[in-house]
Write a protein that holds these residues in place. Structure first.
Motif, PDB file in Angstrom:
ATOM      1  N   GLN A  44       0.799   4.129  -3.052  1.00 40.21           N
ATOM      2  CA  GLN A  44       0.112   5.388  -2.802  1.00 40.21           C
ATOM      3  C   GLN A  44       1.027   6.540  -2.432  1.00 40.21           C
ATOM      4  O   GLN A  44       0.558   7.678  -2.320  1.00 40.21           O
ATOM      5  N   SER A  47       0.821  -1.202   0.000  1.00 36.58           N
ATOM      6  CA  SER A  47       0.000   0.000   0.000  1.00 36.58           C
ATOM      7  C   SER A  47       0.860   1.259   0.000  1.00 36.58           C
ATOM      8  O   SER A  47       0.583   2.220  -0.725  1.00 36.58           O
ATOM      9  N   ARG A  67      -7.847   0.621   1.434  1.00 35.86           N
ATOM     10  CA  ARG A  67      -7.501  -0.378   0.412  1.00 35.86           C
ATOM     11  C   ARG A  67      -7.940  -1.775   0.858  1.00 35.86           C
ATOM     12  O   ARG A  67      -8.442  -2.561   0.046  1.00 35.86           O
TER      13      ARG A  67
END
Length: 700
Positions: free
Chosen positions: A227, A223, A249
């Motif tokens: 991001q 993640s 997510r």
């Protein structure tokens, strides 16, 4: 000697008798023999082989030097030649064989000879470069074993810590730990340091459990990489915003079914627990892998989603399936290696409801007797790290254990019983100390189940818009080792065992897990009540419910508080209900009361009551030492006997009116309803339903 006409001893004593010079060694690198002539550079055997490959066109004259390098030596009894192999490869093979022997693993000489000859053909400088795909199936296992042992040589836990893939054997566990999926170096180093500290503290399937935590951090790492513009490499730049993005997510992955609800909960729980644990271990100090990590980069307890419904309850096997498994269980003893140990393990799983790992690791002296002479099983709860647990078992189960103890003792008579495993493996186990593994047992059990004929179990199907019960094929994939534990627990719950008692039997930490089985029990009972209520009768034998329709939840609740159980039905008289069944105004003459209801599930009780009435009447008629008024009061009336007979006849007539499918449906409902029913004894203390026989009849 013949020309001189002398004996052999005289010939050898002559001064002019000398030996001829040898022709030199065979020029095949792996051969230790001598040449047999001046004209050939090979011994007799290799000269024949060289001629053969030339005749068949396998090699040309230019390939002779390569043939000398790769040709196999002449086979001798139980001899293995390492000549012609590189020194490093020779050292690795010798070390690997020595390590296998130390571990109690028997190495077959012909398998090792085949492997060394193949390595010579491949011109392998070391075991590390050998491609297993180029080896025959018969020698792949040996080669893999040698490679593993050589790789472990000289390794220590400290040396493993710097690597991204750890050998579990270095830490005393089977398997490997892989950290390569964690992309950020600071996070990967922190997780490795945490794993280094936690490995010696864990029990059971250690590597698999730790790898689950590593995978949770890998999800966080993925993640961050997706991001953040810096890929999450800057430890001081991450914040709570990144945590929120990660949680969102996870919610998205769950919604798209990329992960399950249970996986989402587990990932969040792992990160909440272990990210804080890392900080408490001092990793955020200067020089630590988490130094500079902002305080707001953390998951909070409220970030953990609600737990899904307990998934253990409801996975029990139907009675018909269990009976079929027990009937076929003797065939498991004839199925492959460890057949008898596998069969005994499954028998104990069925009888005791323990986890597979707990049964496989039972010690030889796991059987004890309490002060009353009853048998108890001594086992270790590896999952919760509670050792020396005691479980009451039946005489039949104890007999299975005692017979296995005799077999194990006869196979390993020299090993002290305190060191023996009850179910020893036959592989690399010369002293009987190593047990079979749960993974091995699970694989063999799965293979065995697939060879069995099909199973059938009652299931609800839609027939013209109406749910009916039919015998349907049962999915074999639902028959796994842990299902026996679910079945054990569910049967106790169905029998009305108090939840606190069942929690102790199952060795659950909390009541929450145990209570899941009671929720399933209530659902089963409700379905059974819905079915048997379609054949409910009053005291005159008249049908009370004439249409088959399910009770609403409110109606179930009303019935639960508006009626009380009596020996062969239910009573709805308000004062008796309020008194819990102990204040009947007609002195328990139920069949003469308008508040009495019964159904088809009470038919055995009605028949037993009728037999009791007739028996009491005969006894009273034969009694002389009693006053007439006492005999008249106690004598069952002809009207009561006639009423009970008529009621039984009406119930049986109602059953006879059903077709085969309806009768099967009602029979199943009766079984469930009676199994979960509390016993009612008027004028005596109430007792709960007896426990079911957890050892179905089957050959010992």
């Amino acid at each position: 000697m013949q020309r001189r006409n002398v004996s052999l001893e005289e010939f050898l004593a002559l001064d002019d008798v000398v030996g001829l010079p040898v022709f030199g060694p065979c020029e095949v690198y792996s051969c230790h023999r001598k040449r047999d002539s001046k004209s050939s550079p090979y011994c007799h055997a290799h000269r024949v082989r060289w001629h053969s490959v030339q005749v068949r066109g396998l090699v040309g004259a230019d390939d002779e030097e390569n043939w000398r390098l790769t040709a196999a030596p002449v086979t001798a009894t139980n001899e293995i030649s390492l000549r012609g192999l590189p020194d490093r490869l020779v050292t690795e093979i010798l070390y690997g064989v020595q390590a296998r022997t130390t571990a109690g693993v028997h190495t077959l000489h012909f398998t090792l000879r085949t492997l060394t000859n193949r390595l010579r053909e491949m011109k392998a400088p070391s075991l590390d470069v050998v491609d297993a795909a180029q080896l025959a199936r018969g020698i792949r296992g040996l080669c893999s074993s040698l490679v593993t042992l050589v790789r472990r040589a000289g390794r220590t836990p400290e040396s493993e810590q710097s690597k991204d893939v750890w050998e579990g054997a270095v830490f005393g566990h089977a398997g490997r730990l892989n950290f390569t999926s964690i992309r950020q170096s600071w996070l990967r180093n922190a997780v490795k340091e945490w794993a280094f500290f936690t490995l010696p503290q864990r029990r059971g399937s250690v590597i698999a459990t730790v790898q689950d935590v590593v995978n949770a951090f890998a999800a966080l790492s993925e993640s961050l990489a997706m991001q953040r513009t810096d890929g999450g490499d800057d430890i001081e730049a991450v914040s709570r915003l990144d945590v929120a993005a990660f949680l969102n997510r996870l919610a998205y992955l769950q919604q798209t079914e990329a992960i399950s609800t249970k996986q989402r909960v587990r990932i969040c729980r792992y990160l909440v627990n272990h990210l804080g644990r890392m900080k408490s271990l001092g990793m955020a100090r200067p020089g630590g892998p988490l130094h500079g990590l902002p305080d707001d980069f953390a998951l909070l307890p409220e970030d953990i989603p609600d737990d899904p419904e307990d998934s253990e309850a409801g996975k029990d096997l139907p009675l018909q399936v269990m009976q079929r498994i027990c009937d076929l269980l003797p065939t498991f003893g004839e199925f492959g290696r460890h057949g008898f140990e596998n069969r005994v393990a499954v028998e104990l799983l069925i009888d005791t409801g323990r986890r597979p790992h707990e049964i496989c690791h039972l010690r030889w002296d796991c059987l004890r007797q309490d002060s009353d002479g009853q048998y108890v099983l001594i086992y270790d709860n590896y999952k919760s790290r509670r050792n020396g647990r005691r479980l009451p078992i039946s005489q039949a189960t104890a007999q299975v254990i005692m017979e296995q103890q005799q077999r194990t003792r006869s196979e390993f008579p020299s090993t002290p019983t305190s060191e023996l495993a009850l179910l020893p493996t036959q592989r690399a186990n010369p002293h009987g100390r190593k047990p079979i593994t749960s993974s091995w047992l699970s694989s063999r059990h799965k293979e065995w189940v697939q060879t069995l004929p099909g199973f059938s179990a009652p299931a609800q199907v839609d027939a013209d818009g109406v749910l009916v019960t039919r015998m349907q094929p049962f999915d074999k994939s639902k028959i796994f080792l842990y299902a026996y534990r679910h079945t054990y627990c569910q049967r106790h719950a169905d029998a009305g065992v108090p939840v606190d008692v069942l929690r102790v039997l199952m060795d659950h930490r909390t009541l929450n897990t145990t209570q899941g089985y009671y929720r399933v029990t209530e659902k089963r009972r409700r379905e059974a009540v819905d079915r048997v209520s379609t054949m409910q009768f009053d005291r005159h034998g008249k049908r009370v419910w004439r249409q088959a329709k399910a009770l609403l939840d409110s109606e179930h609740a009303r019935r639960a508080v508006g009626e009380v159980a009596v020996p062969y039905g239910v009573c709805t008289e308000p004062s008796n209900v309020a008194a819990g069944g102990n204040d009947c105004p007609v002195r328990f003459r139920c069949v003469g009361c308008g508040h009495f209801r019964t159904d088809v599930s009470y038919l055995p009780d009605l028949e037993a009551y009728l037999a009791d009435l007739l028996r009491n009447r005969e006894r009273l008629a034969a009694t002389l030492d009693a006053d007439d008024w006492a005999k008249a009061e106690a004598m069952p009336s002809d009207e009561e006997i006639s009423r009970v007979r008529r009621l039984i006849k009406r119930v049986k007539d109602g059953l006879d009116d059903l077709d085969v499918n309806q009768r099967a449906e009602i029979d199943e409902a009766i079984t469930v309803a009676r199994r979960g029913r509390q016993g009612v004894m008027l004028g005596m203390p109430r007792v709960r339903q007896p426990l079911p026989d957890l050892r179905p009849a089957r050959p010992a």
